[in-house]
Design an enzyme around this catalytic site. Structure first.
Site, short mmCIF file in Angstrom:
data_model
loop_
_atom_site.label_atom_id
_atom_site.label_comp_id
_atom_site.label_asym_id
_atom_site.label_seq_id
_atom_site.Cartn_x
_atom_site.Cartn_y
_atom_site.Cartn_z
N PRO A 2 0.78 -1.27 -0.06
CA PRO A 2 0.09 0.02 -0.05
C PRO A 2 0.87 1.49 0.01
O PRO A 2 1.58 1.58 0.91
CB PRO A 2 -0.84 -0.21 1.12
CG PRO A 2 -0.81 -1.57 1.70
CD PRO A 2 0.57 -1.85 1.32
N GLU A 3 0.67 2.19 -1.02
CA GLU A 3 1.43 3.58 -1.07
C GLU A 3 0.00 4.04 -1.00
O GLU A 3 -1.17 3.64 -0.91
CB GLU A 3 1.95 3.69 -2.32
CG GLU A 3 3.32 2.52 -2.38
CD GLU A 3 3.95 2.91 -3.91
OE1 GLU A 3 4.23 4.10 -4.32
OE2 GLU A 3 4.59 1.98 -4.27
#
Length: 269
Positions: A2-3
DNA sequence: ATATGCACCTGTGTGC
DNA sequence: TGCACACAGGTGCATA
């Protein structure tokens, strides 16, 4: 995994939970990046989910009485809503039971993520973070000024959360291609107009990725279990040896700061 | 202060 | 089939 776009996708998929009340918490394996115990989370029981906020890669679940559940998802973390009748699965480490009978579950195979309960607005983790790379207040001139005298590569500089919050390996790589900047260039040697182009590239890359529901390289899912599809629109990431969509040159891979980096040698001089 | 390398974990794919 | 190894969305710490 997750960015910023993935965390924003998780946040949006959780918005329907506003108004739900936490009825119980369970920690089945608390050895995350920061160890967590059931006792640390139990003050959240009985509180209502008021709002969901994101800064960079952090998700903030605001509860009644001013409590805040702070999440970070590391490389492999996801936050999933499991409907009534759910069964625990492998790597389900923390469960937040809801009055609807559903559960909000933190699943994280590599356990680089974290969750903690804060009792007030003071969140040490957010201190020192730069402006949010997508929704924050900054522009090309600001990037230019901040980058002066920095000898590190522009790509590693973009991934420094103290500069901008939210960019990771994928989106720093993709934004640099859109801006036409070689990732290994020293940040401090960017020209002013390159910093402007970079600013525009970051905003548009993130906006398109959010619209696509993030990138599901192997197994990212939003809280409802739906994958993102921005991975089909990568221009360089994980495309070593394949032709650049703009000019046909083979995409190259090199390692910067220990992370795989991809670029087009023609479009990114 | 800044830059680098590694450690923290599990899972997957590849080559032998 | 088994095994060794490289690599994966991130961050924090020790070391120069």
């Amino acid at each position: 995994m997750p960015e910023l776009p993935e965390v924003e996708t998780i946040r949006r998929s959780l918005l329907p939970l506003r108004g739900a009340t936490l009825t119980d918490v369970e920690v089945t394996f608390g050895q995350l990046r920061r160890p967590v115990t059931k006792g640390q989370l139990t003050p959240a029981v009985g509180e209502r989910i008021v709002d969901l906020e994101r800064h960079g890669k952090y998700l903030l679940v605001h509860l009644s009485r001013g409590l805040v559940l702070l999440f970070h998802f590391g490389m492999t973390g996801t936050l999933l809503v499991r409907g009534p009748g759910w069964q625990p699965r492998t790597h389900d480490h923390v469960w937040l039971l809801l009055d609807s009978g559903a559960a909000l579950v933190l699943n994280d195979p590599r356990r680089f993520g974290l969750v903690r309960l804060a009792e007030g607005p003071e969140l040490d983790e957010l201190q020192g973070l730069g402006p949010d790379a997508w929704s924050g207040t900054y522009d090309g001139a600001w990037l230019f000024g901040r980058s002066r005298l920095r000898k590190t590569s522009v790509k590693n500089w973009l991934m420094d959360q103290r500069v901008l919050a939210g960019l990771g390996n994928i989106y720093a790589t993709e934004a640099l291609h859109r801006a036409g900047i070689r990732p290994g260039r020293a940040a401090g040697r960017l020209r002013r107009r390159e910093a402007e182009a970079l600013h525009l590239a970051i905003r548009t890359t993130l906006a398109e990725a959010i619209e696509a529901g993030g990138s599901s390289i192997s197994d990212f899912r939003d809280a409802r279990g739906y994958p993102g599809y921005f991975q089909h629109r990568f221009r360089v990431y994980e495309r070593a040896g394949e032709p650049c969509f703009a000019c046909g040159t083979r995409i190259r891979r090199r390692v910067l700061g220990g992370r795989s980096t991809f670029y087009c040698p023609t479009c990114q001089p």
